[in-house]
Write a protein that holds these residues in place. Structure first.
Motif, PDB file in Angstrom:
ATOM      1  N   PHE A 231       0.829  -1.206   0.000  1.00 28.51           N
ATOM      2  CA  PHE A 231       0.000   0.000   0.000  1.00 28.51           C
ATOM      3  C   PHE A 231       0.861   1.252   0.000  1.00 28.51           C
ATOM      4  N   VAL A 232       1.851   1.307   0.865  1.00 31.56           N
ATOM      5  CA  VAL A 232       2.708   2.492   0.959  1.00 31.56           C
ATOM      6  C   VAL A 232       3.512   2.665  -0.324  1.00 31.56           C
ATOM      7  N   GLN A 233       4.061   1.582  -0.837  1.00 32.03           N
ATOM      8  CA  GLN A 233       4.845   1.647  -2.063  1.00 32.03           C
ATOM      9  C   GLN A 233       4.012   2.177  -3.233  1.00 32.03           C
ATOM     10  N   THR A 234       2.763   1.765  -3.299  1.00 29.46           N
ATOM     11  CA  THR A 234       1.911   2.128  -4.431  1.00 29.46           C
ATOM     12  C   THR A 234       1.332   3.520  -4.323  1.00 29.46           C
ATOM     13  N   TYR A 235       0.882   3.910  -3.137  1.00 26.46           N
ATOM     14  CA  TYR A 235       0.143   5.167  -2.999  1.00 26.46           C
ATOM     15  C   TYR A 235       0.962   6.313  -2.424  1.00 26.46           C
ATOM     16  N   TYR A 236       2.034   6.001  -1.717  1.00 28.73           N
ATOM     17  CA  TYR A 236       2.822   7.072  -1.117  1.00 28.73           C
ATOM     18  C   TYR A 236       4.112   7.361  -1.884  1.00 28.73           C
ATOM     19  N   LEU A 237       4.901   6.331  -2.163  1.00 30.57           N
ATOM     20  CA  LEU A 237       6.237   6.574  -2.699  1.00 30.57           C
ATOM     21  C   LEU A 237       6.252   7.404  -3.980  1.00 30.57           C
ATOM     22  N   PRO A 238       5.288   7.221  -4.925  1.00 29.72           N
ATOM     23  CA  PRO A 238       5.342   8.051  -6.128  1.00 29.72           C
ATOM     24  C   PRO A 238       5.192   9.543  -5.864  1.00 29.72           C
ATOM     25  N   ASN A 239       4.719   9.899  -4.686  1.00 25.28           N
ATOM     26  CA  ASN A 239       4.513  11.312  -4.350  1.00 25.28           C
ATOM     27  C   ASN A 239       5.432  11.798  -3.243  1.00 25.28           C
ATOM     28  N   CYS A 240       6.362  10.952  -2.804  1.00 31.94           N
ATOM     29  CA  CYS A 240       7.191  11.278  -1.640  1.00 31.94           C
ATOM     30  C   CYS A 240       8.664  11.305  -2.030  1.00 31.94           C
ATOM     31  N   PRO A 241       9.273  12.494  -2.136  1.00 35.52           N
ATOM     32  CA  PRO A 241      10.680  12.597  -2.528  1.00 35.52           C
ATOM     33  C   PRO A 241      11.589  11.841  -1.559  1.00 35.52           C
ATOM     34  N   PHE A 242      12.675  11.313  -2.079  1.00 30.61           N
ATOM     35  CA  PHE A 242      13.649  10.537  -1.305  1.00 30.61           C
ATOM     36  C   PHE A 242      14.758  11.485  -0.884  1.00 30.61           C
ATOM     37  N   VAL A 243      14.775  11.871   0.391  1.00 34.49           N
ATOM     38  CA  VAL A 243      15.633  12.969   0.829  1.00 34.49           C
ATOM     39  C   VAL A 243      16.516  12.561   1.996  1.00 34.49           C
ATOM     40  N   GLY A 244      17.556  13.360   2.185  1.00 35.60           N
ATOM     41  CA  GLY A 244      18.364  13.261   3.378  1.00 35.60           C
ATOM     42  C   GLY A 244      17.860  14.233   4.425  1.00 35.60           C
ATOM     43  N   PRO A 245      18.420  14.197   5.643  1.00 29.68           N
ATOM     44  CA  PRO A 245      17.885  15.023   6.732  1.00 29.68           C
ATOM     45  C   PRO A 245      18.103  16.514   6.562  1.00 29.68           C
ATOM     46  N   HIS A 246      18.983  16.933   5.645  1.00 27.61           N
ATOM     47  CA  HIS A 246      19.297  18.356   5.504  1.00 27.61           C
ATOM     48  C   HIS A 246      18.663  18.975   4.264  1.00 27.61           C
ATOM     49  N   PHE A 247      17.627  18.361   3.733  1.00 27.91           N
ATOM     50  CA  PHE A 247      16.945  18.937   2.576  1.00 27.91           C
ATOM     51  C   PHE A 247      16.284  20.262   2.969  1.00 27.91           C
TER      52      PHE A 247
END
Length: 325
Positions: free
Chosen positions: A257-273
């Motif tokens: 569920f998370v992979q399908t509905y969240y990840l496409p809209n959630c940037p992959f960032v480090g803590p200092h973004f």
């Protein structure tokens, strides 16, 4: 703050494969162990809070003036959107349906916006029917999108040949058994199912309870969206211990569920973004490399909480990338 955007027009196959591709691509990122997915959702409308809140006597004068100006602007916005005729009743309806919750973008957003608009203008039967139909559509999407991940489950044989589900018990029970729906969301769907059955099927009492039933259905849908698709909240897939932003916990990145509905809209960032707003909306700015090593969720949260203004990535530091979307 009010931000309204349309839903996601991608097909379910593209949406599912996009999440899978994102997780596959992360294996090529050297510093992936020090990054997390930033929960991000900009489809919301909180004007009802502004309109409903009374000005308190103990507030400072400047606060009273600011709030009054915000109420005036919110009212003017509703007049422009819905028309001035009967505006007081429209505002009353707008407040009754509460805020549009912060939500990750998905199939439901544009349609839920239309449901809300119908109720505001007093089109209660269209709002009632549409809210019930939207609940059924979300259940169908969840089953059809996610069933490929549960082929070994006992429930799979009951649903793998079906292209739609009019009997709500089957998708609700299946999604509950798979652990897709949160327990409180199951309760909301069951409540909405009861409203649907007595409203969509012929029932003389619908004429007397139409407005109340429409409002109840909308609030059920609102709760489903906020609790299951919310970009902020106590959902178990969010990493604990960060203020201001939420992130997807590492153990949930490959949850279907998370992979399908969240990840496409959630940037992959480090803590200092950091974030910047421009002509095309919000932009994530980040460092290209946080170094090797694997941080636990607690360590990532600690690094995020300890960051200072001097630590934040600037625009020139992100020109080479460092962000997966």
């Amino acid at each position: 703050m009010n931000e309204q955007r349309g839903g996601d027009d991608r097909s379910n196959e593209t949406l599912v494969s996009k999440g899978e591709q994102i997780n596959a691509q992360k294996s090529e990122i050297p510093d992936r162990g020090r990054r997390r997915h930033l929960s991000w959702g900009m489809d919301f409308d909180t004007r009802s809070l502004t309109l409903d809140q009374e000005i308190a006597d103990h507030w400072e004068d400047r606060v009273k003036e600011l709030h009054q100006n915000n109420k005036i602007k919110a009212r003017e916005g509703l007049v422009a959107e819905f028309g001035e005729l009967g505006i007081d009743g429209k505002i009353e309806n707008f407040i009754a349906i509460d805020t549009k919750p912060f939500s990750t973008l998905g199939y439901h957003n544009r349609m839920f916006h239309q449901v809300r608009q119908s109720y505001v203008i007093g089109a209660y039967y269209p709002a009632l029917v549409a809210a019930c139909a939207l609940g059924e559509r979300i259940l169908n999407h969840l089953i059809i999108d996610l069933r490929k991940f549960y082929k070994t489950s006992p429930e799979y044989k009951k649903i793998y040949r079906k292209d739609s589900f009019a009997n709500w018990d089957l998708p609700i029970n299946t999604l509950d058994a798979w652990g897709v729906l949160l327990p409180e969301v199951v309760e909301e769907f069951l409540a909405l199912k009861n409203i649907r059955h007595r409203s969509i099927h012929f029932n003389m009492s619908t004429y007397q309870s139409l407005k109340d039933d429409a409002l109840a259905a909308i609030l059920c849908m609102r709760a489903v969206i906020e609790k299951q698709f919310g970009s902020h909240g106590p959902q178990p897939w969010f990493l604990k211990g960060t203020k201001g932003h939420l992130f997807i916990a590492r153990d949930y990145e490959e949850n279907p569920f998370v992979q399908t509905y969240y990840l496409p809209n959630c940037p992959f960032v480090g803590p200092h973004f950091s974030m910047a707003y421009g002509d095309n909306g919000w932009k994530v700015i980040d460092y290209p490399d946080y170094g090797e090593g694997e941080w636990s969720d607690e360590e990532f949260a600690g690094a995020f909480e300890a960051r200072s203004l001097e630590d934040l990535a600037r625009m020139k530091e992100s020109e080479e990338g460092g962000m997966l979307q």
